[in-house]
Design a protein around this motif. Structure first.
Motif, PDB file in Angstrom:
ATOM      1  N   THR A  82       0.835  -1.205   0.000  1.00 37.12           N
ATOM      2  CA  THR A  82       0.000   0.000   0.000  1.00 37.12           C
ATOM      3  C   THR A  82       0.869   1.255   0.000  1.00 37.12           C
ATOM      4  O   THR A  82       1.837   1.350   0.758  1.00 37.12           O
ATOM      5  N   TYR A 123       1.003   5.675  -0.018  1.00 33.13           N
ATOM      6  CA  TYR A 123       0.340   6.934   0.307  1.00 33.13           C
ATOM      7  C   TYR A 123       1.245   8.092  -0.099  1.00 33.13           C
ATOM      8  O   TYR A 123       2.466   7.941  -0.206  1.00 33.13           O
ATOM      9  N   GLY A 158      -2.961  11.437   0.377  1.00 27.55           N
ATOM     10  CA  GLY A 158      -3.596  10.287   1.002  1.00 27.55           C
ATOM     11  C   GLY A 158      -3.299   8.983   0.268  1.00 27.55           C
ATOM     12  O   GLY A 158      -2.232   8.822  -0.345  1.00 27.55           O
ATOM     13  N   PHE A 159      -4.267   8.086   0.303  1.00 26.81           N
ATOM     14  CA  PHE A 159      -4.111   6.753  -0.268  1.00 26.81           C
ATOM     15  C   PHE A 159      -3.945   6.812  -1.791  1.00 26.81           C
ATOM     16  O   PHE A 159      -4.728   7.460  -2.480  1.00 26.81           O
TER      17      PHE A 159
END
Length: 335
Positions: free
Chosen positions: A241, A243, A247-248
């Motif tokens: 993941t 970022y 944000g993401f």
């Protein structure tokens, strides 16, 4: 295995309803029907419109309809259990109790030739023969077919197909996206492999289980990861993941933190499958992917993409990874 869009036309059913199946023979001779198997027909225009996998599925259905006692195995069972296969098999795979009946039979799908042209219309359409196998197997009923059990099917394929294909099967059957009755645990596969007569086959299953990863989200990702291993590249981190200040960003297919390289497998379904597109158009999906990639590059990472062409051409994948900066170490054997 998806059901063909139109049903087979069975001579036995026509006789039961009307007392005769001669109308099917007449329609066949006129070029209106394709004879998939003796006693099983299909509309010729519909047959020609089918995709290769659909014709394969229709042939499997014809074999089962004309001989309900048959039991499917190997690559055909793989499709019935909805496990990934990289290509349409050349044959319908069946079990036989007699070693003398084991072997291959050429395709029997035919169409009448046009008297004017001398062609049937099937010249460029692939047909599927029968391959009979004589080995011990547990047979169950699944999706209306007699088929080798799930664990038997998985083992039969893992020990016979190339490593990337075997890993794709293992990833899928272990993954949490499958229904419980169509899913296995590592222990179930490992325990079943202990009964294989060949030590080489037992080692093969354990090797595949070592490479298997339930986090893989597609057959293309699974094949890519296996090829990465075979080609001698270091193992990537899966589904990492990312970022940034906004944000993401997203989860990536592959990540090599030591090289700062992100790898992405691009299957056609991402841009063509309505279920995967959701509310987006294909164009919007492409644009979203570009913006996502721009954000990853802005963090200082190199992003390399590949598609099905690369996972069927190992050296092409190797070239892409090396050009991105991932260092190749110890290449291994594919089989």
């Amino acid at each position: 295995m998806k059901t063909p869009p139109l049903a087979l036309i069975l001579a036995s059913r026509r006789r039961a309803l009307t007392g005769s199946s001669r109308s099917l023979s007449r329609a066949y001779n006129k070029g209106e029907l394709v004879r998939v198997r003796a006693g099983a027909y299909y509309s010729k225009p519909a047959w020609l419109a089918l995709k290769a996998w659909e014709r394969y599925s229709a042939t499997v259905a014809a074999v089962a309809a004309t001989d309900p006692s048959v039991s499917f195995c190997y690559l055909t069972a793989l499709r019935i259990w909805r496990l990934p296969s990289p290509r349409v098999p050349d044959h319908i795979h069946l079990l036989t109790p007699s070693p003398h009946k084991a072997g291959r039979v050429p395709p029997t799908t035919t169409a009448a030739k046009d008297p004017k042209t001398g062609f049937s219309g099937l010249e460029a359409v692939r047909g599927y023969g029968i391959s009979r196998h004589h080995w011990q197997a547990t047979v169950v009923q699944h999706r209306g077919f007699g088929v080798t059990s799930l664990v038997q099917t998985v083992l039969d394929c893992i020990v016979r197909v190339e490593l990337p294909e075997a890993v794709a099967v293992a990833d899928d059957v272990l993954g949490g996206r499958r229904k419980e009755i169509e899913r296995l645990t590592r222990k179930e596969v490992e325990d079943a492999s202990a009964y294989l007569a060949s030590a080489a086959k037992r080692r093969r299953v354990l090797d595949v289980l070592t490479l298997a990863d339930e986090a893989s989200e597609s057959a293309g990702e699974s094949r890519s990861r296996a090829l990465i291993h075979v080609l001698g590249f270091p193992a990537p981190v899966l589904q990492h993941t990312f970022y940034d200040s906004e944000g993401f960003i997203g989860r990536t297919d592959f990540f090599w933190p030591e090289y700062g390289v992100i790898g992405e497998f691009d299957g056609d379904a991402k841009y063509l499958d309505d279920d995967l597109l959701g509310d987006r158009t294909a164009r919007e999906t492409v644009l979203a992917e570009k913006k996502r990639e721009d954000r990853l590059r802005a963090l200082g990472y190199t992003v390399v993409r590949w598609d099905w062409k690369a996972v069927t051409n190992p050296e092409l994948l190797a070239q892409k990874l090396q050009a991105a900066g991932v260092q190749r170490r110890n290449p291994r054997r594919m089989d």
